[in-house]
Structure formats: structure tokens, C-alpha cells
Design an enzyme around this catalytic site. Structure first.
Site, PDB file in Angstrom:
ATOM      1  N   GLN A 191       0.596  -1.140   0.302  1.00 41.26           N
ATOM      2  CA  GLN A 191      -0.040   0.130   0.055  1.00 41.26           C
ATOM      3  C   GLN A 191       1.023   0.906   0.022  1.00 41.26           C
ATOM      4  O   GLN A 191       0.050   2.168  -0.493  1.00 41.26           O
ATOM      5  CB  GLN A 191      -1.048   0.340   0.896  1.00 41.26           C
ATOM      6  CG  GLN A 191      -0.294   0.376   2.695  1.00 41.26           C
ATOM      7  CD  GLN A 191      -1.666  -0.141   3.950  1.00 41.26           C
ATOM      8  OE1 GLN A 191      -1.892  -0.821   3.849  1.00 41.26           O
ATOM      9  NE2 GLN A 191      -1.777   1.148   3.917  1.00 41.26           N
ATOM     10  N   CYS A 251      -4.941   0.665   3.580  1.00 41.40           N
ATOM     11  CA  CYS A 251      -5.203  -0.887   4.260  1.00 41.40           C
ATOM     12  C   CYS A 251      -6.807  -1.887   3.857  1.00 41.40           C
ATOM     13  O   CYS A 251      -6.976  -2.624   4.091  1.00 41.40           O
ATOM     14  CB  CYS A 251      -4.936  -1.124   5.828  1.00 41.40           C
ATOM     15  SG  CYS A 251      -6.198  -0.205   6.985  1.00 41.40           S
ATOM     16  N   HIS A 304      -5.690  -1.573  12.090  1.00 37.31           N
ATOM     17  CA  HIS A 304      -5.732  -1.996  10.930  1.00 37.31           C
ATOM     18  C   HIS A 304      -6.304  -3.054   9.797  1.00 37.31           C
ATOM     19  O   HIS A 304      -6.289  -4.254  10.836  1.00 37.31           O
ATOM     20  CB  HIS A 304      -4.455  -2.784  10.648  1.00 37.31           C
ATOM     21  CG  HIS A 304      -3.654  -2.445   9.329  1.00 37.31           C
ATOM     22  ND1 HIS A 304      -3.547  -1.624   8.144  1.00 37.31           N
ATOM     23  CD2 HIS A 304      -2.971  -3.474   9.136  1.00 37.31           C
ATOM     24  CE1 HIS A 304      -2.446  -2.322   7.396  1.00 37.31           C
ATOM     25  NE2 HIS A 304      -2.282  -3.730   7.775  1.00 37.31           N
ATOM     26  N   ASN A 363      -1.165  -9.785   4.726  1.00 33.56           N
ATOM     27  CA  ASN A 363      -1.252  -8.142   5.099  1.00 33.56           C
ATOM     28  C   ASN A 363      -1.176  -7.066   3.400  1.00 33.56           C
ATOM     29  O   ASN A 363      -0.701  -7.908   2.619  1.00 33.56           O
ATOM     30  CB  ASN A 363       0.443  -7.656   6.025  1.00 33.56           C
ATOM     31  CG  ASN A 363       0.218  -5.936   6.697  1.00 33.56           C
ATOM     32  OD1 ASN A 363      -1.519  -5.443   6.734  1.00 33.56           O
ATOM     33  ND2 ASN A 363       0.898  -5.874   7.658  1.00 33.56           N
TER      34      ASN A 363
END
Ligand SMILES: *[C@@H]1O[C@H](CO)[C@@H](O)[C@H](O)[C@H]1NC(C)=O
Length: 325
Positions: free
Chosen positions: A129, A135, A275, A291
Site C-alpha cells: 500500500q 489497508c 489496521h 497484510n
């Protein structure tokens, strides 16, 4: 042969004995860092050095069995923990959401001991990102990608940029300044989401763009599981596919491998979640989470979180997944 061995033994110590200054140069080159002034660079270098010390101390404790995971320097090396925490970007205001969207995964059927959607081809590659607080968009497209694959057998990366640029206004997201997976799902229900190829990611620097086009695949809505219920999360992962979750990621800045537990200091109250990520697998011991901080972070971009240990880092606090007709 002798010469080779000599060179080898000399090389190893030099790798481990880079001066802070050398490590700093390497860090700046590797992550394309440039600072506006010498003063700013000095401040960043000081933070970097203190991070290096912290990392050394943490890994020392890890080798003594006092920590459950390891850390290493990465793209976040010039940020203090406070700055890192501020950069995290899951919106909090839309978290409470129950009633009609609560998933009905009733029954006590035996769940598999292990599930891994990567092995079944339902998970695209790990994304990066960059400096954009997106996120939430990566978490949402990850969950949609999985459902589309399970329905059509086609795995295609979908456009986080499309959500960042377009799912604003009445969807309450703020592009690179944060958003929520559930409102990304609502946008996708109403407008669809384009593929990554049709609407590529450009927000690495933290700048967002105007909404350039809309369309693509639609979903019918989303479901959530009961807050904090790890059994319900397991059921969703086993029966539905990869699901979006929120985490308190404050202590994950330099994570490079191992299983994160409560001992890291992470919390699990709704207010602590900062997150958005994607649970793609579990074992008896841990949740495996995709992630969006690139593949050099964590275990090739993934992290493992202790399972069934009191909702570690809030992993089961806000679970959501898209529904397809
Ligand atoms: C999504 O849409 C539904 C129905 O229109 C609404 O009840 C829900 O609050 C919305 N969710 C978010 C996060 O905006």
C-alpha cells in the site's frame, strides 16, 4: 579452497557489522527515501538508530525465549512507533454493525483443524500500500477476490485504487486517510469494483486521485460475525473463505516472523483496532493473515497471530465478508 574459506569467514562479520551510517545509506537506497532538509534527515536518522537498537534488543530477547516473534528493519525504519500508529488507517466510526448483517453460521459441525485458502488458489499475491492509508481497501478486495474465485474459478486481483478514489462521499471512506471494509463492500454492492489491471494502484506516495471510472463485478452485500468470537471467525474462514478483519497493529511495525501474542502489548478493544487485513488460513495454533505492506515485511507479507487466546490483537472483533448472489 583455502582462499575461499578465508574470504568467507571475513565476509560474514562485515555483513553483521555495518555501521549505523552504512545501514542508513542502505535503508535510504532500498526504500527510495529522500528528505526535505538536512535537519529532517537528522531527525529521521536518530529515529532509525533508536529503532535499530530496539530491534537488536527485541531479537536478543527472542533468542532467550522471551519473545514469540522476531523483528527486522524495513520500510518503516524511519518512523517512531507513535508516527507508525498514526499512519494506520482503519476508520473506527463505522465499526458497530449488527442486526441484519450478522452471519448465521449456526450449528456445531466439526471444523477442519486446518484451513489454507492459499493452497486452494483463492488468494492473490501480497500487495504494497505504500504511504497511503488504504489497508481497508486491500482487505476488502482480498475478501471479494476469494468469493469470486470460489464462485467462478477465476482468481483476478481487484482494484484497491478504484475503492480509494471512488468509495467516498456517502460511503464515508477517506481514501489514503482511512476507511472501512464494510463501507467498501457497500460501495462494491452499489457500483462494482474493477480489476487491478483496469484501474491500477498508483497511491504509493500517499496521494489519491479522482474517481476515474466505475463498474466491474458487484457483490450483494456483506455479513459480520459476533464481536470477539474466535469460533465464529474459524467457522467463517472454514465455510466461507478469506475474511476481512481489523487488528491492533501498533506493535507490528518491524515484525519479520513468528507468532504474535498478547505479550506483544497489542489490545483488542474496538477502539484499539487500527489496521484492516485478511485472514486466509488457520491452524490449531494461529491465524494466518495477509497484510498489504509488501513481501519484505513479515513472513513474505503474511503474519501469524496466536489463535484461541482471548481474541489476540482484536482479530475476531470486527470480522466481515462479502456475499455474492
Ligand atoms: C451498508 O449498507 C447497509 C444497507 O444499505 C446499511 O445498513 C449499513 O449501515 C451500511 N454499512 C456501512 C458500513 O455503511
Amino acid at each position: 579452497m583455502k582462499l575461499f574459506i578465508v574470504t568467507f569467514t571475513i565476509l560474514i562479520p562485515t555483513i553483521y557489522c555495518l555501521s549505523d551510517q552504512e545501514e542508513w545509506q542502505q535503508f535510504k537506497t532500498q526504500h527510495g527515501k529522500a528528505y526535505r532538509s538536512l535537519l529532517e534527515e537528522k531527525i529521521r536518522f536518530d529515529i532509525f538508530k533508536s529503532n535499530l537498537r530496539m530491534i537488536d534488543e527485541h531479537n536478543e530477547r527472542f533468542s532467550n525465549g522471551e519473545e514469540t516473534f522476531e523483528v527486522r528493519i524495513n520500510q518503516f525504519g524511519d518512523l517512531s512507533q507513535e508516527e507508525f500508529r498514526q499512519m494506520l488507517s482503519l476508520q473506527k466510526d463505522q465499526i458497530p454493525d449488527r442486526g441484519g448483517n450478522l452471519a448465521l453460521l449456526d450449528g456445531n459441525e466439526d471444523l477442519p483443524e486446518e484451513v489454507d485458502w492459499r493452497a486452494r488458489g483463492a488468494v492473490t499475491t501480497v500487495k504494497q500500500q505504500g504511504n497511503c492509508g488504504s489497508c481497508w481497501a486491500f482487505s476488502a478486495v482480498g475478501a471479494i477476490e476469494g468469493q469470486i474465485f470460489l464462485k467462478n474459478g477465476i482468481l483476478e486481483p481487484l482494484s484497491a485504487q478504484n475503492l480509494i478514489d471512488c468509495a467516498r462521499g456517502k460511503y464515508h471512506n477517506e481514501g489514503c486517510y482511512g476507511g472501512s471494509m464494510k463501507s467498501a463492500f457497500n460501495y462494491t454492492r452499489d457500483h462494482g469494483v474493477l480489476t487491478d489491471q483496469e484501474y491500477p494502484y498508483v497511491s504509493y506516495s500517499g496521494k489519491e486521485g479522482k474517481c476515474k471510472k466505475q463498474g466491474g463485478v458487484k457483490i450483494s452485500g456483506y455479513k459480520v460475525t459476533p464481536e470477539g468470537d474466535e469460533q465464529a471467525l474459524a467457522k467463517a474462514v472454514a465455510l466461507i473463505g478469506p475474511v476481512s478483519v481489523g487488528l491492533d497493529a501498533t506493535h507490528m511495525q518491524f515484525y519479520s516472523g513468528g507468532v504474535i501474542t498478547k505479550k506483544s502489548g497489542c489490545k483488542n478493544e474496538l477502539d484499539d483496532l487500527d489496521h484492516g487485513v485478511l485472514v486466509v488460513a488457520y491452524s490449531e495454533d494461529y491465524w494466518l493473515i495477509k497484510n498489504s505492506w509488501g513481501t519484505t515485511w513479515g513472513e513474505q507479507g503474511y503474519l501469524r497471530l496466536k489463535r484461541n487466546d482471548g481474541n489476540t490483537c482484536g482479530v475476531a472483533s470486527i470480522v466481515s465478508y462479502p456475499t455474492l448472489d
